[in-house]
Scaffold this active site. Structure first.
Site, PDB file in Angstrom:
ATOM      1  N   GLY A 149       6.100  -7.849  -0.183  1.00 30.04           N
ATOM      2  CA  GLY A 149       5.083  -6.895  -0.633  1.00 30.04           C
ATOM      3  C   GLY A 149       5.729  -5.723  -1.367  1.00 30.04           C
ATOM      4  O   GLY A 149       6.868  -5.820  -1.853  1.00 30.04           O
ATOM      5  N   LYS A 194      -0.600   2.932  -6.632  1.00 28.33           N
ATOM      6  CA  LYS A 194       0.774   2.833  -7.137  1.00 28.33           C
ATOM      7  C   LYS A 194       0.888   2.142  -8.505  1.00 28.33           C
ATOM      8  O   LYS A 194       1.805   2.412  -9.268  1.00 28.33           O
ATOM      9  CB  LYS A 194       1.668   2.118  -6.117  1.00 28.33           C
ATOM     10  CG  LYS A 194       1.959   2.963  -4.887  1.00 28.33           C
ATOM     11  CD  LYS A 194       2.945   2.271  -3.954  1.00 28.33           C
ATOM     12  CE  LYS A 194       3.222   3.153  -2.748  1.00 28.33           C
ATOM     13  NZ  LYS A 194       4.239   2.587  -1.849  1.00 28.33           N
TER      14      LYS A 194
HETATM   15  P1  NDP Z   1       2.310  -5.003   1.633  1.00 27.21           P
HETATM   16  O1  NDP Z   1       0.934  -5.197   2.159  1.00 27.21           O
HETATM   17  O2  NDP Z   1       2.531  -4.888   0.170  1.00 27.21           O
HETATM   18  O3  NDP Z   1       3.230  -6.249   2.158  1.00 27.21           O
HETATM   19  C1  NDP Z   1       3.208  -6.651   3.497  1.00 27.21           C
HETATM   20  C2  NDP Z   1       4.266  -7.722   3.721  1.00 27.21           C
HETATM   21  O4  NDP Z   1       4.303  -8.035   5.124  1.00 27.21           O
HETATM   22  C3  NDP Z   1       3.996  -9.031   2.997  1.00 27.21           C
HETATM   23  O5  NDP Z   1       5.211  -9.639   2.644  1.00 27.21           O
HETATM   24  C4  NDP Z   1       3.291  -9.860   4.091  1.00 27.21           C
HETATM   25  O6  NDP Z   1       3.442 -11.237   3.912  1.00 27.21           O
HETATM   26  C5  NDP Z   1       4.077  -9.430   5.296  1.00 27.21           C
HETATM   27  N1  NDP Z   1       3.346  -9.627   6.548  1.00 27.21           N
HETATM   28  C6  NDP Z   1       2.376  -8.834   7.075  1.00 27.21           C
HETATM   29  N2  NDP Z   1       1.956  -9.340   8.251  1.00 27.21           N
HETATM   30  C7  NDP Z   1       2.675 -10.475   8.468  1.00 27.21           C
HETATM   31  C8  NDP Z   1       2.710 -11.441   9.535  1.00 27.21           C
HETATM   32  N3  NDP Z   1       1.912 -11.351  10.600  1.00 27.21           N
HETATM   33  N4  NDP Z   1       3.578 -12.478   9.438  1.00 27.21           N
HETATM   34  C9  NDP Z   1       4.410 -12.578   8.351  1.00 27.21           C
HETATM   35  N5  NDP Z   1       4.407 -11.709   7.321  1.00 27.21           N
HETATM   36  C10 NDP Z   1       3.557 -10.668   7.390  1.00 27.21           C
HETATM   37  O7  NDP Z   1       2.879  -3.754   2.409  1.00 27.21           O
HETATM   38  P2  NDP Z   1       4.104  -2.829   1.965  1.00 27.21           P
HETATM   39  O8  NDP Z   1       5.195  -3.695   1.462  1.00 27.21           O
HETATM   40  O9  NDP Z   1       3.611  -1.709   1.127  1.00 27.21           O
HETATM   41  O10 NDP Z   1       4.513  -2.206   3.363  1.00 27.21           O
HETATM   42  C11 NDP Z   1       5.176  -2.989   4.343  1.00 27.21           C
HETATM   43  C12 NDP Z   1       5.607  -2.081   5.463  1.00 27.21           C
HETATM   44  O11 NDP Z   1       6.595  -1.189   4.957  1.00 27.21           O
HETATM   45  C13 NDP Z   1       4.492  -1.210   6.045  1.00 27.21           C
HETATM   46  O12 NDP Z   1       4.496  -1.351   7.438  1.00 27.21           O
HETATM   47  C14 NDP Z   1       4.873   0.217   5.686  1.00 27.21           C
HETATM   48  O13 NDP Z   1       4.603   1.097   6.750  1.00 27.21           O
HETATM   49  C15 NDP Z   1       6.379   0.092   5.503  1.00 27.21           C
HETATM   50  N6  NDP Z   1       6.885   1.071   4.552  1.00 27.21           N
HETATM   51  C16 NDP Z   1       7.798   1.959   5.022  1.00 27.21           C
HETATM   52  C17 NDP Z   1       8.300   2.921   4.191  1.00 27.21           C
HETATM   53  C18 NDP Z   1       9.280   3.893   4.747  1.00 27.21           C
HETATM   54  O14 NDP Z   1       9.569   4.879   4.048  1.00 27.21           O
HETATM   55  N7  NDP Z   1       9.829   3.666   5.935  1.00 27.21           N
HETATM   56  C19 NDP Z   1       7.897   3.029   2.772  1.00 27.21           C
HETATM   57  C20 NDP Z   1       6.958   1.995   2.359  1.00 27.21           C
HETATM   58  C21 NDP Z   1       6.467   1.073   3.246  1.00 27.21           C
HETATM   59  P3  NDP Z   1       2.367 -12.094   3.032  1.00 27.21           P
HETATM   60  O15 NDP Z   1       2.763 -11.915   1.592  1.00 27.21           O
HETATM   61  O16 NDP Z   1       2.578 -13.481   3.534  1.00 27.21           O
HETATM   62  O17 NDP Z   1       1.013 -11.538   3.361  1.00 27.21           O
END
Ligand code: NDP
Length: 287
Positions: free
Chosen positions: A130, A69
């Site tokens: 994220g 991306k």
């Molecule tokens: P990233 O890896 O960029 O970000 C993940 C985020 O989740 C971070 O803020 C991370 O926090 C947090 N996180 C993950 N696990 C935990 C946990 N156990 N406790 C607390 N915080 C947690 O992923 P994306 O932002 O790209 O994607 C996130 C979700 O969005 C995915 O599941 C994806 O499937 C979904 N998505 C859905 C879309 C749709 O069209 N419906 C489109 C794009 C994404 P930290 O910074 O602390 O690690």
């Protein structure tokens, strides 16, 4: 007779679990478009070759997902407004031979939200910082949200998103717009007066479907809208718990469908029928 279809597709790694192809081709069929969407496994080392290939073959555009991306940007001729602000592209459009990077993730979420509420003037609590949260935060601010609280476990990512929202994005958003960061530790209580609560983390995504947000469920009230980005499963534990407390809930399929709708419209000029796309995804998720 014409045996030459218009081509679109996706470049990502991994790509085998990406079901966008099913949703997009269902829309192409529904609208009698002689278009194809090719799901391609592309490694970071071969991204430039893949983009050059799409250009050589006259593709109408392509999606790019993890891990491309950001890397794709230097291979393009320009960026749309949201992609420029977010510094990330998930949809590339061939506009008269110029390859322009757009970001439709946040627009997809917004489209889904706007079926329930106008975000202008609202107070939002968003879990996560994220890629998805970044896209949603930018679009909500541009759509006139008044206040966004970003709740994230990791401090660095949270602060970076706040810097973006209170910096470049604020200049184009509603007067008085403010974003604030809360470091997430223990059960978070949603402040009274919050209109919209969003899970933009990956908590609850298949196969880890029993994972739950650290959230004081008693702080949810029936005047709040609760949205989840998780498309699979669509009825996450969060959404079930919120619905039980009388909240209106929005699932992640809506975001997925609407970002696809925007992408198809960019490529073909036709706004596709969202219900056909949603039904395709629901059929897949229900197995
Ligand atoms: P990233 O890896 O960029 O970000 C993940 C985020 O989740 C971070 O803020 C991370 O926090 C947090 N996180 C993950 N696990 C935990 C946990 N156990 N406790 C607390 N915080 C947690 O992923 P994306 O932002 O790209 O994607 C996130 C979700 O969005 C995915 O599941 C994806 O499937 C979904 N998505 C859905 C879309 C749709 O069209 N419906 C489109 C794009 C994404 P930290 O910074 O602390 O690690």
């Amino acid at each position: 007779m014409n045996f030459l279809s218009q081509l679109t597709g996706s470049f990502a790694q991994p790509s085998a679990e990406n079901l966008t192809v099913a949703m997009v081709e269902a829309a192409y069929r529904h609208h009698d478009l002689d278009w194809r969407y090719i799901n391609c496994e592309v490694s970071p080392e071969r991204l430039a070759d893949a983009v050059a290939g799409a250009k050589a073959m006259g593709w109408a555009g392509f999606n790019c997902s993890i891990p491309h991306k950001v890397a794709v940007i230097e291979l393009l001729d320009g960026l749309g407004e949201s992609a420029e602000l977010m510094g990330a592209v998930n949809c590339v459009v061939n506009r008269d031979g110029k390859w322009i990077g757009e970001n439709t993730d946040g627009k997809g979420f917004l489209g889904s939200l706007q079926e329930h509420v106008d975000p202008a003037g609202t107070r939002v609590v968003m879990f996560g910082a994220g890629g998805a949260a970044r896209a949603i935060g930018v679009e909500l601010a541009l759509a006139g949200a008044q206040h966004i609280t970003v709740v994230n476990r990791g401090g660095q990512r949270g602060e970076t998103l706040i810097e973006l929202l209170n910096g470049k994005v604020r200049r184009q958003s509603r007067d008085g717009f403010v974003a604030e960061f809360v470091q997430w530790s223990g059960d978070y209580s949603v402040p009274p007066g919050t209109d919209i609560v969003i899970n933009a983390t990956s908590i609850g995504l298949y196969p880890d479907v029993d994972a739950q947000l650290e959230l004081n469920l008693d702080s949810l009230s029936d005047n709040m809208i609760v949205a989840d980005v998780i498309p699979n499963p669509p009825k996450t534990i969060l959404l079930r718990q919120a619905a039980a407390r009388g909240c209106r809930v929005i699932d992640g399929i809506g975001m997925l469908v609407n970002q696809g709708v925007t992408g198809i419209e960019y490529w073909t000029g036709i706004r596709p029928e969202a219900t056909v796309m949603r039904k395709t995804l629901e059929d897949i998720f229900s197995g």
